[in-house]
Motif scaffolding. Sequence first.
Motif, PDB file in Angstrom:
ATOM      1  N   THR A  36      -4.909  -6.694 -24.490  1.00 56.74           N
ATOM      2  CA  THR A  36      -4.369  -7.692 -24.898  1.00 56.74           C
ATOM      3  C   THR A  36      -4.360  -7.239 -26.543  1.00 56.74           C
ATOM      4  O   THR A  36      -4.619  -6.906 -27.311  1.00 56.74           O
ATOM      5  N   VAL A  37      -3.302  -8.269 -27.519  1.00 57.76           N
ATOM      6  CA  VAL A  37      -3.735  -8.748 -28.518  1.00 57.76           C
ATOM      7  C   VAL A  37      -3.643 -10.292 -28.975  1.00 57.76           C
ATOM      8  O   VAL A  37      -4.032 -10.877 -28.307  1.00 57.76           O
ATOM      9  N   ASP A  38      -3.628 -10.373 -30.681  1.00 56.45           N
ATOM     10  CA  ASP A  38      -4.575 -11.576 -30.991  1.00 56.45           C
ATOM     11  C   ASP A  38      -3.018 -11.125 -32.177  1.00 56.45           C
ATOM     12  O   ASP A  38      -2.839 -10.696 -32.476  1.00 56.45           O
ATOM     13  N   LEU A  39      -2.349 -12.639 -32.627  1.00 57.79           N
ATOM     14  CA  LEU A  39      -2.147 -13.767 -32.981  1.00 57.79           C
ATOM     15  C   LEU A  39      -2.627 -13.932 -34.207  1.00 57.79           C
ATOM     16  O   LEU A  39      -3.519 -15.337 -34.482  1.00 57.79           O
ATOM     17  N   SER A  40      -1.869 -13.547 -35.459  1.00 59.51           N
ATOM     18  CA  SER A  40      -2.480 -14.625 -36.621  1.00 59.51           C
ATOM     19  C   SER A  40      -1.913 -14.565 -37.773  1.00 59.51           C
ATOM     20  O   SER A  40      -1.041 -13.430 -38.410  1.00 59.51           O
ATOM     21  N   VAL A  41      -2.004 -15.621 -38.595  1.00 55.48           N
ATOM     22  CA  VAL A  41      -1.272 -16.200 -40.031  1.00 55.48           C
ATOM     23  C   VAL A  41      -2.252 -16.091 -40.664  1.00 55.48           C
ATOM     24  O   VAL A  41      -3.222 -17.536 -40.737  1.00 55.48           O
ATOM     25  N   VAL A  42      -1.746 -16.469 -42.105  1.00 53.05           N
ATOM     26  CA  VAL A  42      -2.435 -16.944 -43.256  1.00 53.05           C
ATOM     27  C   VAL A  42      -1.322 -17.953 -43.638  1.00 53.05           C
ATOM     28  O   VAL A  42      -0.293 -18.372 -43.917  1.00 53.05           O
ATOM     29  N   VAL A  43      -2.415 -19.482 -44.060  1.00 55.16           N
ATOM     30  CA  VAL A  43      -1.643 -20.664 -44.036  1.00 55.16           C
ATOM     31  C   VAL A  43      -2.451 -21.204 -45.712  1.00 55.16           C
ATOM     32  O   VAL A  43      -3.545 -21.631 -45.378  1.00 55.16           O
ATOM     33  N   SER A  44      -1.515 -20.778 -46.279  1.00 60.87           N
ATOM     34  CA  SER A  44      -1.348 -21.525 -48.217  1.00 60.87           C
ATOM     35  C   SER A  44      -1.030 -23.314 -48.352  1.00 60.87           C
ATOM     36  O   SER A  44      -0.726 -23.832 -47.630  1.00 60.87           O
ATOM     37  N   ASP A  45      -2.222 -24.420 -48.997  1.00 58.90           N
ATOM     38  CA  ASP A  45      -2.575 -25.405 -48.903  1.00 58.90           C
ATOM     39  C   ASP A  45      -1.702 -25.766 -47.835  1.00 58.90           C
ATOM     40  O   ASP A  45      -1.571 -27.013 -47.161  1.00 58.90           O
ATOM     41  N   TYR A  46      -3.009 -25.479 -47.026  1.00 56.43           N
ATOM     42  CA  TYR A  46      -3.091 -26.199 -45.531  1.00 56.43           C
ATOM     43  C   TYR A  46      -3.185 -27.387 -45.850  1.00 56.43           C
ATOM     44  O   TYR A  46      -3.922 -28.105 -47.032  1.00 56.43           O
ATOM     45  N   ASP A  47      -2.522 -28.476 -45.605  1.00 61.90           N
ATOM     46  CA  ASP A  47      -2.230 -30.458 -45.201  1.00 61.90           C
ATOM     47  C   ASP A  47      -2.451 -30.534 -44.161  1.00 61.90           C
ATOM     48  O   ASP A  47      -2.552 -31.928 -43.945  1.00 61.90           O
ATOM     49  N   GLY A  48      -3.385 -30.169 -42.745  1.00 59.26           N
ATOM     50  CA  GLY A  48      -3.590 -30.584 -41.903  1.00 59.26           C
ATOM     51  C   GLY A  48      -2.304 -30.781 -40.817  1.00 59.26           C
ATOM     52  O   GLY A  48      -2.774 -31.012 -39.718  1.00 59.26           O
ATOM     53  N   GLY A  49      -1.268 -29.586 -40.533  1.00 62.59           N
ATOM     54  CA  GLY A  49      -0.462 -29.465 -39.644  1.00 62.59           C
ATOM     55  C   GLY A  49      -0.933 -29.057 -38.479  1.00 62.59           C
ATOM     56  O   GLY A  49      -1.916 -28.831 -38.900  1.00 62.59           O
ATOM     57  N   LEU A  50       0.098 -28.364 -37.803  1.00 57.12           N
ATOM     58  CA  LEU A  50      -0.374 -28.016 -36.815  1.00 57.12           C
ATOM     59  C   LEU A  50       0.778 -26.184 -36.816  1.00 57.12           C
ATOM     60  O   LEU A  50       2.097 -26.437 -36.943  1.00 57.12           O
ATOM     61  N   ILE A  51       0.099 -25.483 -35.796  1.00 56.40           N
ATOM     62  CA  ILE A  51       0.885 -24.267 -35.620  1.00 56.40           C
ATOM     63  C   ILE A  51       0.960 -23.590 -34.705  1.00 56.40           C
ATOM     64  O   ILE A  51      -0.051 -24.213 -33.551  1.00 56.40           O
ATOM     65  N   LYS A  52       2.254 -23.412 -33.360  1.00 51.16           N
ATOM     66  CA  LYS A  52       2.204 -23.137 -32.851  1.00 51.16           C
ATOM     67  C   LYS A  52       3.239 -21.698 -32.721  1.00 51.16           C
ATOM     68  O   LYS A  52       3.552 -21.349 -33.751  1.00 51.16           O
ATOM     69  N   TRP A  53       2.808 -20.815 -32.153  1.00 52.26           N
ATOM     70  CA  TRP A  53       3.625 -19.623 -31.817  1.00 52.26           C
ATOM     71  C   TRP A  53       4.253 -19.281 -30.594  1.00 52.26           C
ATOM     72  O   TRP A  53       3.922 -20.329 -29.654  1.00 52.26           O
ATOM     73  N   TYR A  54       4.983 -18.700 -31.049  1.00 60.23           N
ATOM     74  CA  TYR A  54       6.371 -18.862 -29.716  1.00 60.23           C
ATOM     75  C   TYR A  54       6.554 -16.887 -29.721  1.00 60.23           C
ATOM     76  O   TYR A  54       6.536 -16.012 -31.320  1.00 60.23           O
ATOM     77  N   ASN A  55       7.185 -16.490 -28.136  1.00 60.66           N
ATOM     78  CA  ASN A  55       7.749 -15.056 -28.363  1.00 60.66           C
ATOM     79  C   ASN A  55       9.293 -15.203 -28.503  1.00 60.66           C
ATOM     80  O   ASN A  55       9.997 -16.466 -28.568  1.00 60.66           O
ATOM     81  N   THR A  56       9.505 -14.519 -28.973  1.00 65.36           N
ATOM     82  CA  THR A  56      11.061 -14.167 -29.514  1.00 65.36           C
ATOM     83  C   THR A  56      12.211 -15.198 -28.478  1.00 65.36           C
ATOM     84  O   THR A  56      13.487 -15.384 -29.019  1.00 65.36           O
ATOM     85  N   ASP A  57      11.719 -15.234 -27.455  1.00 68.25           N
ATOM     86  CA  ASP A  57      13.002 -16.272 -26.225  1.00 68.25           C
ATOM     87  C   ASP A  57      12.289 -17.503 -26.609  1.00 68.25           C
ATOM     88  O   ASP A  57      12.908 -18.539 -26.031  1.00 68.25           O
ATOM     89  N   GLY A  58      11.528 -17.999 -27.230  1.00 70.12           N
ATOM     90  CA  GLY A  58      11.465 -19.535 -27.794  1.00 70.12           C
ATOM     91  C   GLY A  58      10.191 -19.668 -26.872  1.00 70.12           C
ATOM     92  O   GLY A  58      10.367 -21.149 -26.327  1.00 70.12           O
ATOM     93  N   GLU A  59       9.801 -19.835 -26.034  1.00 72.94           N
ATOM     94  CA  GLU A  59       8.585 -19.924 -25.306  1.00 72.94           C
ATOM     95  C   GLU A  59       7.521 -19.880 -25.906  1.00 72.94           C
ATOM     96  O   GLU A  59       7.004 -18.526 -26.594  1.00 72.94           O
ATOM     97  N   LEU A  60       6.205 -20.972 -25.872  1.00 77.22           N
ATOM     98  CA  LEU A  60       5.763 -21.142 -26.339  1.00 77.22           C
ATOM     99  C   LEU A  60       4.341 -20.003 -26.077  1.00 77.22           C
ATOM    100  O   LEU A  60       4.216 -20.426 -23.919  1.00 77.22           O
ATOM    101  N   ILE A  61       3.244 -19.832 -26.442  1.00 76.63           N
ATOM    102  CA  ILE A  61       1.919 -18.162 -26.260  1.00 76.63           C
ATOM    103  C   ILE A  61       1.342 -19.857 -25.743  1.00 76.63           C
ATOM    104  O   ILE A  61       0.594 -21.050 -27.421  1.00 76.63           O
ATOM    105  N   ALA A  62       0.358 -20.422 -24.788  1.00 74.42           N
ATOM    106  CA  ALA A  62      -0.502 -20.283 -24.856  1.00 74.42           C
ATOM    107  C   ALA A  62      -1.985 -20.633 -25.589  1.00 74.42           C
ATOM    108  O   ALA A  62      -2.619 -21.296 -26.310  1.00 74.42           O
ATOM    109  N   ASP A  63      -2.300 -19.599 -25.629  1.00 69.57           N
ATOM    110  CA  ASP A  63      -3.725 -19.273 -26.064  1.00 69.57           C
ATOM    111  C   ASP A  63      -3.123 -17.870 -27.376  1.00 69.57           C
ATOM    112  O   ASP A  63      -3.208 -15.769 -26.608  1.00 69.57           O
TER     113      ASP A  63
END
Length: 186
Positions: A36-63
């Motif tokens: 398994t792998v884990d994806l993470s990112v740092v958001v600066s000036d977070y304003d309550g928006g939404l982060i979604k992850w995708y693979n390079t084929d544009g498929e949504l990563i559920a977890d």
Amino acid sequence: CSAGVYVGEYDCPAPVICPSMSMATCSPAVICSGETVDLSVVVSDYDGGLIKWYNTDGELIADPSNIIITNTGCDIQTYQYYAAYTPANNDCPEVVLYTNELTVHPAISGTLTSGECEINFTPACENYDISWTDGAANNGTGTNYTALEGTSGTVIFTISGDSACTDVSYAASFNCPAPIICPELS
């Protein structure tokens, strides 16, 4: 000289501070098939928006914290992911950031076929290092094992891919009969 006072109305909006992202990572960066792998990112000036992850084929990563990756081929595969942040403030644009590449080593596999005295290992891929031991101090390399007549036991084939993944072992029993010697009449 003359002096005057001039009065005017003004409306300067507060500056819009939009979120940004940094340090998008896929961890670990090198795995074996089935891990398994884990994806993470740092958001600066977070304003309550939404982060979604995708693979390079544009498929949504559920977890994004638990992605199981398999490689059923014979070659190393690489993958990459990206985070898309949609700010809560409609005046701010969506922000996209790619992770580092993920390297996935193939699964080590094959099949055993056995007879009374001969056991063969057929690897799924040609680039394996294969060795065997029969527990009777006999060791060798390759995909074939031939037992001595009149012996029985277990032969263990050890298959190594590349240094990134664990070796895999396959075991098979053998029972090679002794030759039948018939008496001769003279």
